[in-house]
Design a protein around this motif. Sequence first.
Motif, PDB file in Angstrom:
ATOM      1  N   ILE A 160      31.297  49.557  41.108  1.00  0.00           N
ATOM      2  CA  ILE A 160      30.772  48.194  40.960  1.00  0.00           C
ATOM      3  C   ILE A 160      31.702  47.355  40.093  1.00  0.00           C
ATOM      4  N   MET A 161      32.244  47.944  39.029  1.00  0.00           N
ATOM      5  CA  MET A 161      33.161  47.225  38.146  1.00  0.00           C
ATOM      6  C   MET A 161      34.441  46.818  38.879  1.00  0.00           C
ATOM      7  N   LEU A 162      34.933  47.665  39.760  1.00  0.00           N
ATOM      8  CA  LEU A 162      36.134  47.318  40.534  1.00  0.00           C
ATOM      9  C   LEU A 162      35.861  46.147  41.467  1.00  0.00           C
ATOM     10  N   VAL A 163      34.670  46.111  42.053  1.00  0.00           N
ATOM     11  CA  VAL A 163      34.300  44.966  42.897  1.00  0.00           C
ATOM     12  C   VAL A 163      34.203  43.699  42.053  1.00  0.00           C
ATOM     13  N   ALA A 164      33.611  43.812  40.874  1.00  0.00           N
ATOM     14  CA  ALA A 164      33.494  42.654  39.982  1.00  0.00           C
ATOM     15  C   ALA A 164      34.859  42.150  39.554  1.00  0.00           C
TER      16      ALA A 164
END
Length: 402
Positions: free
Chosen positions: A209-213
């Motif tokens: 999720i952090m990589l998408v953000a």
Amino acid sequence: MEFDDEAEHRRLFRVETNSPQRKAVFSLEQGGSLPVKTTKNTVIQSFKIVILSNKLNLLLPFGPLAILVHYLTDNKGWFFLLSLLGIAPLAERLGYATEQLACYTGPTVGGLLNATFGNVTELIISIIALKNGMIRLVQLTLLGSILSNMLLVLGCSFFCGGIGNAVLNSGMLLIAVMSLLFPTLLHYTHSEVYAASSELVLSRSTSCIMLVAYAAYLFFQLKSQPSFLTESEETSDDDEVPEISKWEAIIWLLIFTAWVSLLSGYLVDAIEGASVSWNVPISFISVILLPIVGNAAEHAGAIMFAMKDKLDLSLGVAIGSSIQISMFAVPFCVVISWMMGEQMDLNFQLFETATLFISVIVVAFFLQEGTSNYFKGLMLILSYLIVAASFFAHQDPEQDDT
């Protein structure tokens, strides 16, 4: 008379519209780049400008000397010290090459470039440590990089830049802290559904999720660049003419990045020996000393930009690097360790996570007013010294794993 006034108004409007400044702004609004005077040098001229023009480059021989000491002696303390001295001029030249490239790309992309090339060192160190199973070293080094950029680099930028505007968003840093906080709370509250596996699953899913953000953050930054530069059109005429061409800057960036990464990779093997030789905790070396080396490019670049009244670039480097490490490098290492069969999670331990949380809150309070000054810079630097003293007195519970 009214007809003459209208004709004169139209004539002036055509002149203003066709002026170079308006053409430059129109080009930026269409996604183009700011026109700059290009410079072409021979290989010898480029070498003289980049290498021989700076007295700090007298420290360059310490890099090969450190490698020589590494292979000829077992003194890890001397090797660690020589590596620090050898990386210092390379880091300063990284900042210089990035500033030259920023003349062609604009402040936003320039700040992203400086953050990217500076953080390559941390990624290489982390991947090497992961291959050797040194997961705790990866966590401590990445944590130290975030703290160093937020407190030391940003503090130096404020202190050297003086009074100015500091419009920065600390929301991404708070999201990063939240991502690290939940796995730590899950561990220390003993509320996992499936013992340690729940903590690992939470860390891996959160990392994705952090990589998408972070990808969304990059898209927003790049899409908002034209409007940002349009607001700065009045100061564009005062920009310095670059001393080297765009391709020269790119080539020098790659050369310096490769050399810094090579020396930084050797540091991984010297950490335990330096800890014993200097009688200091490994956590202090990993969180304080090693990130200062890895973030040397950001330190030099941010201070150089601030001293030249380019506070937007300087702050972009400091906060941009912190965001990149916390929202990209940390989850990237979790995913890479997953692919390697290792079990790196986002549980950075209670003391380390609390330190990061408090530091982000302090930085957020300093940024909320939207201004920078010498006093704020001094307070951030002193805050970093408090953090350094805390880790000097802190014994990492997982030090044996490192």
